[in-house]
Scaffold this motif. Structure first.
Motif, PDB file in Angstrom:
ATOM      1  N   ILE A 441       0.157  -1.095  -0.155  1.00  0.00           N
ATOM      2  CA  ILE A 441      -0.313  -0.141  -0.014  1.00  0.00           C
ATOM      3  C   ILE A 441       0.757   1.190  -0.318  1.00  0.00           C
ATOM      4  CG2 ILE A 441      -0.232  -0.199   2.699  1.00  0.00           C
ATOM      5  CD1 ILE A 441      -2.424   1.121   2.312  1.00  0.00           C
ATOM      6  N   CYS A 442       0.087   2.236  -0.721  1.00  0.00           N
ATOM      7  CA  CYS A 442       1.310   3.459  -0.740  1.00  0.00           C
ATOM      8  C   CYS A 442       0.404   4.084  -1.838  1.00  0.00           C
ATOM      9  CB  CYS A 442       2.615   3.165  -0.946  1.00  0.00           C
ATOM     10  SG  CYS A 442       2.753   2.476  -2.586  1.00  0.00           S
ATOM     11  N   ASP A 443       1.367   5.469  -2.760  1.00  0.00           N
ATOM     12  CA  ASP A 443       0.579   5.919  -3.886  1.00  0.00           C
ATOM     13  C   ASP A 443       0.649   5.162  -5.286  1.00  0.00           C
ATOM     14  OD1 ASP A 443       2.877   6.491  -3.466  1.00  0.00           O
ATOM     15  OD2 ASP A 443       3.021   8.227  -4.581  1.00  0.00           O
ATOM     16  N   LEU A 444      -0.140   3.549  -4.839  1.00  0.00           N
ATOM     17  CA  LEU A 444       0.367   2.459  -5.212  1.00  0.00           C
ATOM     18  C   LEU A 444      -0.693   2.832  -6.759  1.00  0.00           C
ATOM     19  CD1 LEU A 444       2.241   0.448  -7.566  1.00  0.00           C
ATOM     20  CD2 LEU A 444       0.760  -0.919  -5.720  1.00  0.00           C
ATOM     21  N   THR A 445      -0.982   3.293  -7.738  1.00  0.00           N
ATOM     22  CA  THR A 445      -1.381   3.222  -9.346  1.00  0.00           C
ATOM     23  C   THR A 445      -1.635   2.243  -9.593  1.00  0.00           C
ATOM     24  OG1 THR A 445      -0.724   5.949  -9.707  1.00  0.00           O
ATOM     25  CG2 THR A 445      -2.322   4.264 -11.694  1.00  0.00           C
ATOM     26  N   ILE A 446      -3.168   1.802 -10.257  1.00  0.00           N
ATOM     27  CA  ILE A 446      -4.026   0.249 -10.665  1.00  0.00           C
ATOM     28  C   ILE A 446      -3.464   0.371 -12.103  1.00  0.00           C
ATOM     29  CG2 ILE A 446      -5.511  -1.181 -11.486  1.00  0.00           C
ATOM     30  CD1 ILE A 446      -6.882   0.063  -8.256  1.00  0.00           C
ATOM     31  N   THR A 447      -2.083   0.009 -12.738  1.00  0.00           N
ATOM     32  CA  THR A 447      -2.202  -0.445 -14.008  1.00  0.00           C
ATOM     33  C   THR A 447      -2.357  -1.148 -14.855  1.00  0.00           C
ATOM     34  OG1 THR A 447       0.032  -0.439 -13.857  1.00  0.00           O
ATOM     35  CG2 THR A 447       0.143   1.649 -13.791  1.00  0.00           C
ATOM     36  N   LYS A 448      -2.445  -0.850 -16.444  1.00  0.00           N
ATOM     37  CA  LYS A 448      -2.537  -3.008 -16.886  1.00  0.00           C
ATOM     38  C   LYS A 448      -1.701  -3.871 -16.459  1.00  0.00           C
ATOM     39  CE  LYS A 448      -4.198  -4.724 -21.320  1.00  0.00           C
ATOM     40  NZ  LYS A 448      -4.449  -4.716 -22.333  1.00  0.00           N
ATOM     41  N   ALA A 449      -0.485  -3.288 -17.090  1.00  0.00           N
ATOM     42  CA  ALA A 449       1.008  -4.321 -15.969  1.00  0.00           C
ATOM     43  C   ALA A 449       0.881  -4.516 -15.002  1.00  0.00           C
ATOM     44  CB  ALA A 449       1.728  -3.369 -16.709  1.00  0.00           C
ATOM     45  N   ARG A 450       0.309  -3.634 -13.821  1.00  0.00           N
ATOM     46  CA  ARG A 450       0.633  -4.298 -12.602  1.00  0.00           C
ATOM     47  C   ARG A 450      -0.458  -4.693 -12.607  1.00  0.00           C
ATOM     48  NH1 ARG A 450       2.151   1.947 -10.248  1.00  0.00           N
ATOM     49  NH2 ARG A 450       4.078   1.690 -10.834  1.00  0.00           N
ATOM     50  N   GLU A 451      -1.869  -5.219 -12.602  1.00  0.00           N
ATOM     51  CA  GLU A 451      -2.833  -5.636 -12.465  1.00  0.00           C
ATOM     52  C   GLU A 451      -2.769  -6.664 -12.750  1.00  0.00           C
ATOM     53  OE1 GLU A 451      -7.651  -4.528 -11.394  1.00  0.00           O
ATOM     54  OE2 GLU A 451      -6.916  -3.619 -14.103  1.00  0.00           O
ATOM     55  N   ILE A 452      -1.931  -6.691 -14.188  1.00  0.00           N
ATOM     56  CA  ILE A 452      -1.959  -8.347 -14.877  1.00  0.00           C
ATOM     57  C   ILE A 452      -0.606  -9.451 -13.348  1.00  0.00           C
ATOM     58  CG2 ILE A 452      -0.562  -9.737 -16.199  1.00  0.00           C
ATOM     59  CD1 ILE A 452      -1.106  -7.332 -19.015  1.00  0.00           C
ATOM     60  N   ALA A 453       0.211  -8.443 -13.152  1.00  0.00           N
ATOM     61  CA  ALA A 453       1.175  -9.373 -12.538  1.00  0.00           C
ATOM     62  C   ALA A 453       0.383 -10.206 -11.223  1.00  0.00           C
ATOM     63  CB  ALA A 453       2.162  -8.269 -12.188  1.00  0.00           C
ATOM     64  N   VAL A 454      -0.151  -9.083 -10.359  1.00  0.00           N
ATOM     65  CA  VAL A 454      -0.423  -9.058  -8.792  1.00  0.00           C
ATOM     66  C   VAL A 454      -2.158  -9.093  -9.011  1.00  0.00           C
ATOM     67  CG1 VAL A 454       1.478  -7.945  -8.223  1.00  0.00           C
ATOM     68  CG2 VAL A 454       0.210  -6.410  -8.606  1.00  0.00           C
ATOM     69  N   ASP A 455      -2.688  -8.705  -8.102  1.00  0.00           N
ATOM     70  CA  ASP A 455      -4.058  -8.557  -8.176  1.00  0.00           C
ATOM     71  C   ASP A 455      -4.326  -6.728  -7.060  1.00  0.00           C
ATOM     72  OD1 ASP A 455      -5.358 -10.965  -8.865  1.00  0.00           O
ATOM     73  OD2 ASP A 455      -5.256 -12.056  -6.935  1.00  0.00           O
ATOM     74  N   PHE A 456      -5.777  -6.729  -7.146  1.00  0.00           N
ATOM     75  CA  PHE A 456      -5.824  -5.415  -6.946  1.00  0.00           C
ATOM     76  C   PHE A 456      -7.225  -5.622  -5.773  1.00  0.00           C
ATOM     77  CE2 PHE A 456      -2.085  -3.335  -9.287  1.00  0.00           C
ATOM     78  CZ  PHE A 456      -1.379  -2.540  -8.652  1.00  0.00           C
ATOM     79  N   THR A 457      -7.466  -4.378  -4.798  1.00  0.00           N
ATOM     80  CA  THR A 457      -8.772  -4.044  -4.278  1.00  0.00           C
ATOM     81  C   THR A 457      -9.055  -2.997  -5.434  1.00  0.00           C
ATOM     82  OG1 THR A 457      -7.766  -2.156  -3.093  1.00  0.00           O
ATOM     83  CG2 THR A 457      -7.898  -4.515  -1.586  1.00  0.00           C
ATOM     84  N   LEU A 458     -10.458  -2.817  -4.480  1.00  0.00           N
ATOM     85  CA  LEU A 458     -10.962  -1.563  -5.462  1.00  0.00           C
ATOM     86  C   LEU A 458     -10.266  -0.533  -5.322  1.00  0.00           C
ATOM     87  CD1 LEU A 458     -15.022  -2.147  -4.380  1.00  0.00           C
ATOM     88  CD2 LEU A 458     -13.698  -2.451  -6.874  1.00  0.00           C
ATOM     89  N   PRO A 459     -10.249   1.019  -5.751  1.00  0.00           N
ATOM     90  CA  PRO A 459      -9.768   2.110  -5.554  1.00  0.00           C
ATOM     91  C   PRO A 459      -9.955   3.027  -3.851  1.00  0.00           C
ATOM     92  CG  PRO A 459     -10.290   1.759  -7.863  1.00  0.00           C
ATOM     93  CD  PRO A 459     -11.259   0.856  -7.099  1.00  0.00           C
ATOM     94  N   PHE A 460      -9.001   2.971  -3.245  1.00  0.00           N
ATOM     95  CA  PHE A 460      -9.498   4.114  -1.952  1.00  0.00           C
ATOM     96  C   PHE A 460      -8.853   5.280  -2.627  1.00  0.00           C
ATOM     97  CE2 PHE A 460      -4.925   2.134  -2.057  1.00  0.00           C
ATOM     98  CZ  PHE A 460      -4.697   3.993  -1.388  1.00  0.00           C
ATOM     99  N   MET A 461      -8.986   5.737  -3.731  1.00  0.00           N
ATOM    100  CA  MET A 461      -8.433   7.492  -3.897  1.00  0.00           C
ATOM    101  C   MET A 461      -8.714   6.981  -5.708  1.00  0.00           C
ATOM    102  SD  MET A 461      -6.289   9.781  -2.724  1.00  0.00           S
ATOM    103  CE  MET A 461      -5.674   8.881  -0.938  1.00  0.00           C
ATOM    104  N   ASP A 462      -9.249   8.214  -6.167  1.00  0.00           N
ATOM    105  CA  ASP A 462      -9.546   8.151  -7.367  1.00  0.00           C
ATOM    106  C   ASP A 462      -8.553   9.732  -7.825  1.00  0.00           C
ATOM    107  OD1 ASP A 462     -11.278   5.735  -8.390  1.00  0.00           O
ATOM    108  OD2 ASP A 462     -13.282   7.556  -7.000  1.00  0.00           O
TER     109      ASP A 462
END
Length: 844
Positions: A441-462
């Motif tokens: 957890i940090c200011d970690l942006t949900i990107t396509k490449a990262r989402e393919i590699a790992v799982d993400f929760t729903l965004p906590f900040m837009d």
């Protein structure tokens, strides 16, 4: 017609040569059999198929045979699941698991052939797949296979998904040795592709492990009633019932067909006679067309190509729980485990867990507690306390989901980048992929490449990408800003025109006869004429026109009127232009900002712009399809020195020090935080995209849904908004709150100070002229009246300060002297004496 099936068994040793197998088949034919089952060896089975095809005797196989090892014989049918269909099932099952990276372990070439379809579906752009053969070493004392060297290599890799094809009797030992090398833990997923694994053996071997183990089960629970222990024995068992079903159908056909009846009883023939079994091919055809239910290997039916399809169940062993999670049935995957079941199980598991939460330092998400207080969290391996938005968010989630946690800082403070050559990640993403941490957890942006590699929760900040830029230095209006509507050369030309027209009026007026008139209008025949347009009056007329004022002197001659008219037209245009621009120049502050949007930023070259090197913002421009963003990416790459930074802090600092020579592209939330702490910064333009920050988890984490639900609950309660206000406004200089309201057009002294200065200077100059005139008049009186200049000055001063009189005598100095001699100083006497003196002067 009735019949009774009786088995005739001839044992053939696997080591026997083909000749012995040929003799055994011929002995069965001589026994007048209607079908031959086996043998259980694929090599000798082909010999039997060759013999039975010659006599049209049904040959029923019950062993796995690769597609390329299955020659086409009309009389042979294999009731073991078809190799090609097994490969199709494995590919479908793997797709349902959403595994992007895995390791395949196989024992024999038959096992490798089962993965053919699975591997063909894996493209060159997908994550790499590791394929290893299980070639164990053997213990010298026990002669037991040792798989630990290979398992240790897997433990040191980044693969946590294993697909294992091995004989059932090897499964337990592999699981035990996997436990020894510590790869039977949480986040490890196993898929055993053998079509049957003993449940009691699996429970005993797993022994409450935290790994998720799935096995494929072809056999139903009825195998226990018949003491069937292997897939081959169960398939053979069902093969007998399939033959019996075909015989029943064959008997009904013979019964209904009165014209032609085929005897199901074979004739008396041997391998040396040419006779064939008349009903053989019909029985084989019927076995391929009938569907047999209620068997120990599930439904028995064949596809058009002759291969047997099947139904297989997924039996899942996970954390002391055994469940059937789904089925594969002839090309269709069905998942029967409900989300509620998985959620309840995950909730029970999460309450027993202590999560390792990895983060990186960066305001306001994770910061040092600098005042020495006891608030904040102590991270693993540190003695410093840390606080921030991320720390508080995990604490709020822990209260809702009831889990424990420990924080740690990621080495290198990196978000995570993928190496293009090795396809390996570093930073936060790399630690998640290696299962060294549970959450990131940090200011970690949900990107396509990262989402393919790992799982993400729903965004906590837009948020979205925007431009951080330095505010222009608001300058006070210049003292002479009222002169700004005209440039210096225009003012020079106007002054030149003023002087020139004034001189032209003076010269032309002397030339024009109409401008010479009598001094007294009543004089009909004057001896002298005078002209009103001397140089001073000419300048007075033109000056009055400049300030839109009238004049008591007007031209009479047509030529003079023409000059005056042209001057007035010129003044009309110039004064109107001046007035139109004056308000804008007085109210406008001088601004240096030259960009108002990303389009303007991309269109210029003076201001450099950049982003975090390898970050999500840089990735946005790198992968953009829009031409303007592609140009910007090219400009950033070609810039020298580099415009990329290592983190947001460096970018903000560069903008602040750049004095409008550098713009930084970053997330809007970071811009908001920077602006609150530096009032010299501002956000330019709208958001370029829309995205969010999320909590990252390892791939296929069972806790993602729970954490997403926790974030939704925090959002509904307003806690996410409160946390943002707390950390964004803490330490803020209230830059946005203290911003001045938009200008309403009011002018201050700084705008019009120059006008007042000109006014005061003019008054002071007029006073100097008045003093000069007074001194000149004193001198004139002293000469004319033969008195000292001091006496004349005193007399003039006394009159000037006497505000009660409005009439001045001609010889004011002598009147003043007489009054002094007589001691009478009234204004009336002074006037009378003055009149007498004048009379005397006139008479003289």
């Amino acid at each position: 017609m009735s019949y009774e099936l009786k088995p005739i068994i001839i044992w053939v040793n696997h080591s026997s040569d083909s000749y012995m197998t040929h003799l055994a088949a011929c002995r069965l034919i001589e026994e007048q059999v209607i079908a031959i089952f086996g043998p259980g060896n694929p090599f000798t089975s082909d010999i039997v198929s060759t013999i039975t095809s010659r006599y049209d005797i049904p040959h029923i196989e019950y062993i796995f045979k690769r597609t390329d090892d299955s020659p086409l014989f009309n009389s042979t049918i294999n009731i073991y699941p078809d190799a090609e269909i097994i490969g199709e099932a494995l590919a479908d099952i793997l797709n349902s698991t959403r595994w992007t990276q895995f390791t395949v372990l196989y024992e024999t070439n038959d096992g490798l052939s089962r993965f053919q379809n699975l591997l063909e579906n894996h493209g060159p752009n997908d994550f790499p797949v590791t394929i290893r053969q299980l070639n164990p070493s053997y213990d010298k004392l026990t002669n037991e296979p040792d798989y630990r060297p290979l398992l240790k290599e897997i433990a040191n890799s980044s693969d946590f998904n294993l697909i294992i094809d091995v004989m059932p009797d090897k499964i337990k030992r592999i699981i035990e040795q996997a436990r020894e090398v510590k790869i039977l833990q949480e986040y490890w997923h196993y898929l055993f592709t053998g079509l049957h694994s003993n449940t009691e053996m699996m429970v005993d071997a797993l022994n409450k492990s935290n790994a998720n183990v799935t096995v494929l089960q072809l056999l139903t629970d009825e195998i226990n009633e018949y003491n069937l222990t292997t897939v081959e024995s169960a398939v053979l068992f069902d093969g007998v019932f399939l033959l019996n079903e075909a015989l029943e159908v064959f008997k009904e056909r013979n019964k209904n067909d009165e014209d032609e009846t085929i005897d199901i009883q074979p004739g008396s023939y041997t391998c040396s006679t040419p006779e064939k079994y008349a009903a053989g091919l019909s029985l084989v055809s019927l076995m391929r067309r009938v569907t047999l239910d209620g068997t120990v290997t599930g439904p028995v039916y064949f596809r058009e190509n002759g291969g047997r399809s099947f139904k297989v169940a997924f039996k899942e062993f996970y954390s002391e729980k055994i469940s059937t999670s789904g089925y594969w049935d002839d090309g269709k995957v069905t998942i029967i485990s409900t989300p509620e079941d998985r959620e309840a199980h995950a909730q029970q598991s999460i309450e027993k867990r202590t999560f390792i939460v990895t983060t990186r330092k960066g305001e306001p998400y994770v910061m040092d507690v600098l005042d020495g207080s006891s608030r904040g969290a102590v991270f693993l391996g540190t003695t410093t306390r840390y606080e921030g938005y991320a720390v508080d968010l995990i604490e709020e989630l822990a209260k809702i989901l009831k889990f424990s946690y420990n924080f740690e800082l990621v080495p290198g403070n990196k978000y995570g980048n993928e190496d293009a050559n090795t396809r390996q990640w570093d930073g936060l993403i790399g630690r998640l992929l290696r299962r060294e941490t549970d959450l990131a957890i940090c200011d970690l942006t949900i990107t396509k490449a990262r989402e393919i590699a790992v799982d993400f929760t729903l965004p906590f900040m837009d948020l979205g990408i925007s431009i951080l830029f330095a505010k222009s230095e608001t300058k006070e209006p210049e003292l002479w800003s009222f002169l700004s509507p005209f440039s210096a050369d225009v003012w020079i030309y106007v002054t030149t025109a003023y002087v020139s027209v004034s001189v032209l009026l003076y010269v032309q007026a002397r030339m024009a006869p109409e401008e010479w008139i009598a001094p007294q209008p009543s004089t009909t025949e004057p001896e002298e004429l005078e002209n009103s347009f001397d140089l001073m009056n000419s300048m007075w007329l033109t000056a009055g026109s400049l300030v839109q004022a009238g004049s008591d002197i007007l031209p009479r001659a047509p030529s003079i009127r023409m000059v005056a008219g042209m001057w007035w037209f010129f003044v009309l245009i110039m004064v109107s232009s001046y007035t139109a621009n004056l308000a804008a120049f007085l109210t406008a502050t001088k601004k240096d900002v030259s960009i108002g949007s990303v389009t303007e930023l991309a269109a210029q070259t003076k201001i450099k712009y950049g982003a975090i090197k390898g970050g999500s913002t840089a990735g946005f421009f790198k992968g953009a399809n829009t031409s303007i963003y592609q140009r910007m990416w090219a400009a950033m790459n070609e810039a020298k020195p580099t415009v990329f930074t290592e983190n947001n802090d460096q970018g903000v600092e560069r903008v602040a020090k750049g004095k409008q020579t550098y713009a930084f592209l970053m997330e809007s939330t970071g811009i908001e935080y920077a602006i609150e702490r530096n009032c010299d910064l501002m956000k330019v333009g709208d958001l370029l995209d829309s995205k969010g920050y999320g909590i990252a988890l390892p791939p296929n984490s069972p806790y993602r849904t729970l954490f997403s639900q926790g974030i939704l609950r925090l959002q509904e309660r307003g806690i996410l908004r409160q946390l943002k206000e707390k950390w964004w406004l803490q330490g803020s200089k209230n830059c946005t709150a203290n911003e001045p309201e938009p200008s309403s057009g009011e002018l201050t002294m700084s705008h019009v100070g120059g006008v007042f200065l000109v006014f005061v200077f003019g008054l002071f100059l007029a006073f100097l002229f008045a003093v000069f005139e007074c001194i000149w008049n004193v001198r004139k009186i002293a000469v004319e009246e033969k008195i000292t200049p001091l006496e004349a000055f005193i007399a003039e001063l006394k009159f000037a300060v006497n505000v009660t009189t409005s009439k001045k005598p001609v010889n004011i100095s002598k009147s003043g002297q007489s009054s002094r001699n007589s001691g009478r100083g009234s204004s009336l006497e002074l006037n009378i004496l003055g009149n007498k003196d004048n009379a005397q002067i006139d008479s003289e």
